[in-house]
Design an enzyme around this catalytic site. Structure first.
Site, PDB file in Angstrom:
ATOM      1  N   GLN A 126       0.777  -1.014   0.077  1.00  0.00           N
ATOM      2  CA  GLN A 126      -0.077   0.086   0.052  1.00  0.00           C
ATOM      3  C   GLN A 126       0.988   1.159   0.021  1.00  0.00           C
ATOM      4  OE1 GLN A 126      -2.968  -0.647  -0.758  1.00  0.00           O
ATOM      5  NE2 GLN A 126      -4.301  -0.578   1.124  1.00  0.00           N
ATOM      6  N   ILE A 173      10.567   2.763   6.732  1.00  0.00           N
ATOM      7  CA  ILE A 173       9.079   3.191   7.315  1.00  0.00           C
ATOM      8  C   ILE A 173       8.441   1.916   8.014  1.00  0.00           C
ATOM      9  CG2 ILE A 173       6.718   3.824   6.496  1.00  0.00           C
ATOM     10  CD1 ILE A 173       7.883   4.895   3.831  1.00  0.00           C
ATOM     11  N   THR A 174       9.070   0.633   7.800  1.00  0.00           N
ATOM     12  CA  THR A 174       8.630  -0.595   8.281  1.00  0.00           C
ATOM     13  C   THR A 174       8.451  -0.319  10.207  1.00  0.00           C
ATOM     14  OG1 THR A 174       9.636  -1.736   6.563  1.00  0.00           O
ATOM     15  CG2 THR A 174       8.902  -3.082   8.645  1.00  0.00           C
ATOM     16  N   HIS A 188       8.305   6.453  17.844  1.00  0.00           N
ATOM     17  CA  HIS A 188       6.957   6.482  16.884  1.00  0.00           C
ATOM     18  C   HIS A 188       5.975   5.465  17.827  1.00  0.00           C
ATOM     19  CE1 HIS A 188       4.315   6.871  13.599  1.00  0.00           C
ATOM     20  NE2 HIS A 188       4.414   5.612  13.082  1.00  0.00           N
TER      21      HIS A 188
END
Ligand code: APR
Length: 320
Positions: A13, A119-120, A176
């Site tokens: 995505q 980003i994983t 995060h």
């Protein structure tokens, strides 16, 4: 001048959205890589077929072998599995750690000079593992989290005040996830800090607290709505801002998961802090002074990241 080559490792995505944005912004040629056969080829062909309509020139290709990364100036890593409802980012740890080991080896072999954006999830631990697995200089390997977290914060604040998102700045630190630290006093509307806006009667402290809370849970809110995956439009846009700052040597000040070697009192860890991104990668870490509650919250967040890194070290002791 030849076009830059950007490699997307993971064509799910986020990978698909990244490829589309790179085309629309004419940032360079794109190679999409994935272990799933046909997906990177199909998505890249689909996006390439939109280029005459949108009027952009870019070569988009798909691949299932790491050789395709050769010559990439930027690699954006989304390979792995995303969160499902009820699953925390940490649950993803052991699966995605193995993926980072493979991806790190692939980048090291075929694109050792690239700027790498991970980003994983769980982000802070995965970018740490990716840097170790690739053996690349720490300033060339960064994690995308803060740009997304602060974008969510900015969006909610702009909505609250009914002003343009462009005039809202936000400052977030830390890992995060639920422990991220939005710094309210450094977040502004046209330069006016949020505490002043509370004094001016634009909003209340209680509303700010609610917005901070919603920002912290921004990812989970989307996961619960989508039910079949996690956010992808805003994460992709955020990584593109980082890639653009590197490729165009813009030297933007962006919150990113960066390698700390003593800054903020943290060593050998990736944590979200403001950095300057330019042609040399992470060119500077903006080390602000933290005191009181902010320091406490930051330390707590660092502790949460440390827990994940310790878990990685247990699973993959060879990474060190
Ligand atoms: N090597 C390459 N690609 C892989 C590997 C691997 N070892 N393992 C999985 N993939 C691919 C999958 O085939 C899939 O196409 O990674 C892609 C991931 O895409 P999605 O499942 O659609 O996930 P996405 O929403 O893009 O999120 C990717 O970013 O925000 C984080 O938590 C999120 O970790 C997740 C990542």
């Amino acid at each position: 001048m030849a076009r830059d080559k950007i490699a997307l490792i993971g064509s799910g995505q986020i990978g698909g959205t990244l490829a589309h944005l790179i085309g629309l912004k004419e940032l360079g040629d794109v190679v999409m890589f994935d272990i799933a056969e046909g997906i990177p080829q199909g998505k890249s062909l689909d996006i390439a077929q939109s280029s005459p309509v949108d009027g952009f020139d870019a070569k988009l290709t798909g691949a299932n072998s790491y050789e395709a990364l050769e010559g990439a100036r930027v690699c954006i890593v989304t390979a792995g599995i995303p969160r499902k409802p009820g699953m925390s980012r940490d649950d993803l740890l052991s699966i995605n750690l193995k993926v980072m080991e493979q991806v790190g080896a692939g980048i090291k072999k075929y694109a050792p000079d690239a700027f790498v954006i991970c980003i994983t999830n769980p982000l802070d631990a995965m970018v740490w593992a990716l840097q170790k697995a690739s053996g690349m200089p720490a300033k060339k390997v960064v994690g995308m989290a803060g740009v997304l977290d602060s974008s969510r914060f900015r969006y909610f604040l702009a909505d609250e005040f009914d002003v343009s998102v462009e005039d809202v700045t936000a400052f977030v630190l830390g890992g995060h996830g639920d422990s991220m630290v939005p710094l309210v006093k450094y977040s502004t509307v046209a330069g006016i800090p949020l505490p002043d806006l509370v004094k001016m009667g634009w909003t209340s402290q209680a509303r700010i607290d609610e917005i901070v809370d919603r920002t912290r849970n921004g990812g989970a809110e989307i996961v619960n709505l989508l039910k079949t995956g996690s956010a992808f439009y805003a994460p992709a846009a955020s990584a593109i801002a980082m890639a653009e700052s590197y490729l165009r040597d813009k030297k933007r000040v962006l919150p990113c998961a960066a390698y700390l070697n003593g800054e903020f009192g943290v060593k050998d860890m990736y944590v979200g802090v403001p950095v300057v991104i330019g042609a040399r990668g992470v060119e500077r870490i903006v080390e602000i002074e933290l005191a009181g509650k902010d320091r406490e919250a930051f330390d707590k967040s660092v502790g949460a990241v440390q827990g994940l890194i310790d878990a990685c070290k247990k699973i993959a002791p060879d990474l060190l």
